[in-house]
Design a protein around this motif. Structure first.
Motif, short mmCIF file in Angstrom:
data_model
loop_
_atom_site.label_atom_id
_atom_site.label_comp_id
_atom_site.label_asym_id
_atom_site.label_seq_id
_atom_site.Cartn_x
_atom_site.Cartn_y
_atom_site.Cartn_z
N UNK A 140 -7.07 99.36 -57.60
CA UNK A 140 -7.61 100.68 -56.61
C UNK A 140 -8.89 100.15 -56.18
N UNK A 141 -8.85 98.27 -55.77
CA UNK A 141 -10.39 98.21 -55.21
C UNK A 141 -10.14 97.81 -53.83
N UNK A 142 -10.35 98.07 -53.10
CA UNK A 142 -10.59 98.28 -51.24
C UNK A 142 -9.55 99.26 -50.28
N UNK A 143 -9.43 100.56 -51.26
CA UNK A 143 -8.77 101.89 -51.02
C UNK A 143 -10.27 102.88 -50.46
N UNK A 144 -9.87 102.69 -49.37
CA UNK A 144 -10.80 103.44 -48.22
C UNK A 144 -10.26 104.76 -47.86
N UNK A 145 -10.58 105.72 -47.87
CA UNK A 145 -10.83 106.77 -47.54
C UNK A 145 -11.54 107.51 -46.29
N UNK A 146 -11.22 107.37 -45.11
CA UNK A 146 -11.67 107.87 -43.86
C UNK A 146 -12.44 109.64 -43.55
N UNK A 147 -12.47 110.30 -43.98
CA UNK A 147 -12.02 111.63 -44.14
C UNK A 147 -13.48 112.08 -45.13
N UNK A 148 -13.96 112.00 -44.43
CA UNK A 148 -15.60 112.02 -45.10
C UNK A 148 -15.71 113.13 -46.10
N UNK A 149 -15.24 114.68 -44.95
CA UNK A 149 -15.42 115.63 -46.28
C UNK A 149 -14.18 115.52 -47.66
N UNK A 150 -13.33 114.73 -47.76
CA UNK A 150 -12.47 114.64 -48.42
C UNK A 150 -12.82 113.56 -49.40
N UNK A 151 -13.63 112.77 -49.83
CA UNK A 151 -14.62 112.16 -50.41
C UNK A 151 -14.68 112.59 -51.79
N UNK A 152 -14.35 113.33 -51.70
CA UNK A 152 -15.29 113.65 -52.87
C UNK A 152 -14.47 114.28 -53.56
N UNK A 153 -13.54 114.77 -52.95
CA UNK A 153 -12.02 115.40 -53.60
C UNK A 153 -11.01 114.58 -54.08
N UNK A 154 -10.98 113.23 -52.91
CA UNK A 154 -10.18 112.33 -54.02
C UNK A 154 -10.09 111.44 -54.75
N UNK A 155 -10.57 111.47 -55.95
CA UNK A 155 -10.02 110.19 -56.48
C UNK A 155 -10.11 109.24 -56.69
N UNK A 156 -10.73 108.39 -57.38
CA UNK A 156 -9.72 106.83 -57.31
C UNK A 156 -10.46 106.40 -58.64
N UNK A 157 -10.92 106.59 -59.33
CA UNK A 157 -11.37 106.44 -60.65
C UNK A 157 -10.18 105.38 -61.39
N UNK A 158 -10.80 104.37 -61.89
CA UNK A 158 -9.68 103.63 -61.83
C UNK A 158 -9.16 104.18 -63.60
N UNK A 159 -7.99 103.89 -63.84
CA UNK A 159 -7.00 104.51 -65.10
C UNK A 159 -5.88 103.82 -65.10
N UNK A 160 -5.81 103.00 -66.29
CA UNK A 160 -3.65 102.77 -66.51
C UNK A 160 -3.36 103.36 -66.07
N UNK A 161 -3.74 105.13 -66.87
CA UNK A 161 -2.55 105.96 -67.40
C UNK A 161 -3.07 106.87 -66.80
N UNK A 162 -1.69 107.59 -65.43
CA UNK A 162 -2.19 108.98 -65.05
C UNK A 162 -1.81 109.95 -65.83
N UNK A 163 -2.46 109.96 -67.05
CA UNK A 163 -2.86 111.35 -67.80
C UNK A 163 -3.81 112.15 -68.46
#
Length: 200
Positions: free
Chosen positions: A24-47
């Motif tokens: 999850x390190x270094x993932x960049x979201x270029x669109x400032x309006x979507x930053x709050x709505x694309x969650x890149x919180x690290x998880x082992x299992x997306x469930x």
């Protein structure tokens, strides 16, 4: 992050990676309006098990990969089969890495930014007559529409076709990340924005 075991012993915590592979390190979201709505919180299992369900705007805190998996479960053959959808996304990420040599998470984020429409139409009733009026799309809805269009494109490609859905999903994500107008999601976005432009 450091975990202290005894007086003089300490070990460093392991970095959390998606599917135990993608950082999850270094993932960049270029669109400032979507930053709050694309969650890149690290998880082992997306469930997350639907813990967001009764919280307003709770789905914006779900890992973005889980939202992609949930969208794959909609309509028809994959309905409710989360483990099957999980394996489809996992294999699609492997294909994305083999084709692009980039972190599949970064490619997915680019695809969502490119596939999210900025403008659409809504119906307004005025004096018994219905008008179609162009409106700006809320950021959360932009992410929803982008994910829906990406999974619909993959489903349409795989339906009665020779390619498995993993390949179709990987191809769709790569094409949308590259802003390819031949991809289903980009074509859909441009159609929605064109209709909105004519309804101004």
């Amino acid at each position: 992050m450091v975990i202290v075991l005894a007086e003089n012993e300490e070990i460093k915590a392991v970095e959390i990676k998606l599917f135990d592979k993608w950082s999850y390190e270094g993932i960049e979201i270029r669109d400032p309006s979507l930053k709050k709505y694309i969650s890149l919180r690290p998880v082992f299992l997306p469930h997350t098990g639907g813990r967001h369900e009764h919280v307003r705007f709770g789905k914006s805190r779900i890992p973005i990969v889980e939202r992609l998996i949930n969208n794959l479960m909609k309509h028809g053959r994959n309905m409710g089969k989360k483990h099957l959808a999980y394996n489809i996304v996992k294999n699609a990420f492997e294909i994305i890495y083999l084709q692009t040599k980039q972190n599949p998470l970064q490619v997915l984020v680019r695809a969502i930014e490119n596939a999210a429409p900025r403008e659409e139409t809504t119906r307004i009733m005025y004096g018994g007559i219905i008008y179609h009026v162009a409106v700006d799309v809320a950021p959360q809805r932009r992410v929803d529409l982008a994910l829906r269009n990406i999974t619909d494109g993959a489903r349409n490609c795989a339906f009665n076709g020779p390619k498995p859905i993993e390949e179709c999903l990987a191809d769709e994500i790569i094409a949308v990340a590259n802003n390819d107008p031949k991809s289903y999601s980009i074509a859909k976005k441009e159609e929605v924005e064109r209709i909105a432009l004519s309804s101004r």
